[in-house]
Design a protein around this motif. Structure first.
Motif, PDB file in Angstrom:
ATOM      1  N   MET A 125      57.428  14.609  86.305  1.00  0.00           N
ATOM      2  CA  MET A 125      57.829  13.242  85.935  1.00  0.00           C
ATOM      3  C   MET A 125      57.343  12.221  86.952  1.00  0.00           C
ATOM      4  N   ARG A 126      57.435  12.566  88.216  1.00  0.00           N
ATOM      5  CA  ARG A 126      57.113  11.606  89.270  1.00  0.00           C
ATOM      6  C   ARG A 126      55.618  11.357  89.400  1.00  0.00           C
ATOM      7  N   TYR A 127      54.820  12.420  89.414  1.00  0.00           N
ATOM      8  CA  TYR A 127      53.407  12.268  89.733  1.00  0.00           C
ATOM      9  C   TYR A 127      52.471  12.391  88.536  1.00  0.00           C
ATOM     10  N   LEU A 128      52.843  13.140  87.534  1.00  0.00           N
ATOM     11  CA  LEU A 128      51.950  13.300  86.391  1.00  0.00           C
ATOM     12  C   LEU A 128      52.344  12.391  85.228  1.00  0.00           C
ATOM     13  N   ASP A 129      53.637  12.082  85.121  1.00  0.00           N
ATOM     14  CA  ASP A 129      54.101  11.174  84.076  1.00  0.00           C
ATOM     15  C   ASP A 129      54.272   9.764  84.635  1.00  0.00           C
TER      16      ASP A 129
END
Length: 172
Positions: A125-129
């Motif tokens: 969620m933090r880095y890819l989304d």
């Protein structure tokens, strides 16, 4: 009738992004499809209330939150020790560049699979989304400090798993 059309439009435009996040979290194509379907089926009965209450960004955040909780619930309830394996496909062998991209993708997916479920979900969620710390904290139901800690530890574990070749894997 218009709420139903709004939901259909929302589902059609967001399903691909939800699937990508689900796949990165669970690492299984079919399970990711099930997670997205379950997420959308949980959103549909409350769509009218959500639509009146939230703007479109709020709906996206709510959908990601439902997806994450569905994934974590599935992980908690899973009693099987099955290990998914790749299927043999009848596709022609990829070219050198495509082969390199596929190999990089598979290496990264395998590294993600080695993270604990909550850590994997936070990193995805933090880095890819590309969600903010605040959005991840709200979706997971933890403090912002916990999101930062889990992110830091998850990335450190990924670096450890990928080793010194990680710079070769991530350059494009």
């Amino acid at each position: 009738m218009t709420e139903e059309l709004d939901f259909d439009e929302f589902a059609a435009t967001r399903a691909k992004r939800l699937f990508q996040a689900a796949y990165l979290m669970c690492g299984d194509w079919h399970q990711a499809q099930d997670l997205v379907q379950t997420t959308l089926s949980k959103l549909y009965p409350v769509w009218g209330r959500l639509r009146r209450k939230n703007e479109i960004n709020g709906l996206d955040a709510y959908a990601r939150k439902v997806l994450l909780r569905t994934y974590l619930d599935h992980r908690r309830l899973r009693r099987s020790s099955e290990i998914a394996v790749a299927e043999v496909t009848d596709h022609p062998a990829p070219g050198a560049e495509e082969s390199r991209r596929l190999e990089t993708r598979m290496t990264l997916l395998e590294a993600l699979r080695q993270l604990p479920p909550r850590s994997r979900a936070v990193v995805v969620m933090r880095y890819l989304d590309d969600c903010s710390v605040e959005a991840v904290a709200e979706a997971v139901g933890i403090s912002q400090a916990s999101v930062k800690t889990i992110s830091f530890r998850g990335l450190a574990k990924l670096r450890e798993i990928l080793g010194p070749e990680r710079t070769l894997l991530l350059q494009d």
